[in-house]
Design a protein around this motif. Structure first.
Motif, short mmCIF file in Angstrom:
data_model
loop_
_atom_site.label_atom_id
_atom_site.label_comp_id
_atom_site.label_asym_id
_atom_site.label_seq_id
_atom_site.Cartn_x
_atom_site.Cartn_y
_atom_site.Cartn_z
N SER A 158 0.84 -1.19 0.00
CA SER A 158 0.00 0.00 0.00
C SER A 158 0.88 1.24 0.00
N LEU A 159 0.30 2.36 -0.37
CA LEU A 159 1.04 3.62 -0.32
C LEU A 159 1.43 3.96 1.11
N GLU A 160 0.59 3.59 2.07
CA GLU A 160 0.93 3.83 3.48
C GLU A 160 2.13 3.00 3.91
N THR A 161 2.21 1.76 3.42
CA THR A 161 3.37 0.93 3.73
C THR A 161 4.62 1.50 3.08
N LEU A 162 4.49 2.02 1.87
CA LEU A 162 5.64 2.65 1.22
C LEU A 162 6.12 3.84 2.02
N ASP A 163 5.20 4.61 2.61
CA ASP A 163 5.61 5.71 3.48
C ASP A 163 6.51 5.21 4.61
N ALA A 164 6.10 4.10 5.22
CA ALA A 164 6.87 3.55 6.33
C ALA A 164 8.21 2.99 5.86
N LEU A 165 8.24 2.41 4.67
CA LEU A 165 9.50 1.89 4.13
C LEU A 165 10.47 3.03 3.82
N ALA A 166 9.94 4.13 3.31
CA ALA A 166 10.79 5.30 3.06
C ALA A 166 11.39 5.81 4.36
N VAL A 180 -0.39 2.17 -12.78
CA VAL A 180 0.12 3.52 -13.02
C VAL A 180 -0.37 4.52 -11.97
N PRO A 181 -1.62 4.48 -11.53
CA PRO A 181 -2.02 5.40 -10.47
C PRO A 181 -1.20 5.21 -9.18
N TRP A 182 -0.94 3.95 -8.82
CA TRP A 182 -0.11 3.70 -7.63
C TRP A 182 1.28 4.29 -7.83
N LEU A 183 1.86 4.03 -9.00
CA LEU A 183 3.21 4.53 -9.27
C LEU A 183 3.25 6.05 -9.26
#
Length: 304
Positions: A158-166, A180-183
């Protein structure tokens, strides 16, 4: 320094960009590892203009290799081209312990960075994914790139998980989701990360979305074609880049005919590229009719 192409993110010490082929693993006729063929293919794509190489991705047949073979492939590619371009090694596995072990071995072999596919087979929630990647980040003094390919792993981030990974310290993302929308939102949310688009169907759209690099299976066979596309885009010649994307679409379609992933190794043999041998079973090469059809299509496209 780029022109019109997106720049790598500031959190990426390797500043990855351009064309990054997911290089193949070569095998002998009996399916044993062929280090010389593996090295020759890495040299082939770098000679064709690749900016970096990515051993042990999907095209590298990583899930079909033993741990010892995977370590040998990384060492082989580093020895072959590591003094010319960055080598980012695929180290992902279903378990965190095995992933950390392969990352440590890749770092010891001289890989410049590690690419960690999301763990597969078992469903993975966001907190588990973050802890998995954090373990790798803490284990190796190398930049860690997320390999996001939910169609193969069954685990989307999820985009929220990507936030945490960053926040945990990843350097970038190789996105093969084709979402593409996710990217687009991921790039917008995290300009500090380097994004690499991982599908030949989205090379120009990936650049438009903000990806700095192209992880292209087509570049395993025709690196010069994909390098020309990237350079045209970077020079501001969008029309030329889109024309070349159209050619890439045709090549991609031709390579995807027949058995899964057989097209790349078959096409390499057709263009007198490095001898990389068969795929490892249960994957298989194209049969005679499938190979003849591929050869005809490539000739019609004017490709060697």
């Amino acid at each position: 320094m780029t022109g019109d192409a997106p720049s790598p993110g500031g959190a990426d010490p390797l500043s990855l960009g351009g064309v990054v082929p997911p290089v193949v693993t070569a095998f002998e006729a009996d399916e044993s590892l062929d280090p010389e063929g593996t090295a020759a293919h890495a040299e082939f794509v770098v000679d064709g203009g690749a900016s970096a190489v990515f051993p042990l991705g999907t095209n590298g047949e990583a899930p079909l290799l033993t741990a010892e073979e995977r370590d040998e492939v990384v060492a082989t590619v580093v020895d072959a081209v590591g003094d010319r371009v960055p080598v980012i090694a695929g180290v992902g596995a279903p378990s965190t312990g095995e992933t950390v072990a392969r990352a440590e071995a890749a770092a010891a072999a001289g890989a410049d960075g590690v690419v960690v596919v999301t763990p597969y087979y078992y469903p993975l929630d966001g907190p588990a994914a973050v802890e998995h990647y954090r373990a790798v980040i803490e284990a190796v003094d190398r930049p860690v790139y997320v390999y996001h390919i939910p169609g193969r792993t069954g685990n989307a981030l999820s985009l929220e998980t990507l936030d945490a990974l960053a926040e945990a310290g990843i350097a970038g993302v190789k996105d093969s989701s084709k979402d593409v929308p996710w990217l687009g939102q991921a790039v917008d949310d995290h300009p500090e990360l380097t994004f690499l688009v991982g599908s030949d169907s989205l090379l120009v759209p990936g650049l438009d979305a903000g990806c700095a690099g192209l992880v292209s299976a087509v570049a395993n066979v025709f690196p010069e074609l994909v390098v020309d596309l990237y350079e045209a885009y970077d020079a501001g010649n969008r029309e030329r880049a889109r024309q070349l994307q159209s050619t890439v679409y045709d090549v991609r379609t031709a390579l995807k005919r027949g058995p899964y992933m057989a097209g790349v190794k078959t096409a390499l043999s057709l263009r007198d590229g490095p001898d990389v041998g068969p795929l490892r079973r249960p994957l298989r090469r194209m049969d005679a009719d499938e190979q003849a059809a591929l050869e005809t299509t490539l000739e019609e496209l004017g490709l060697p």
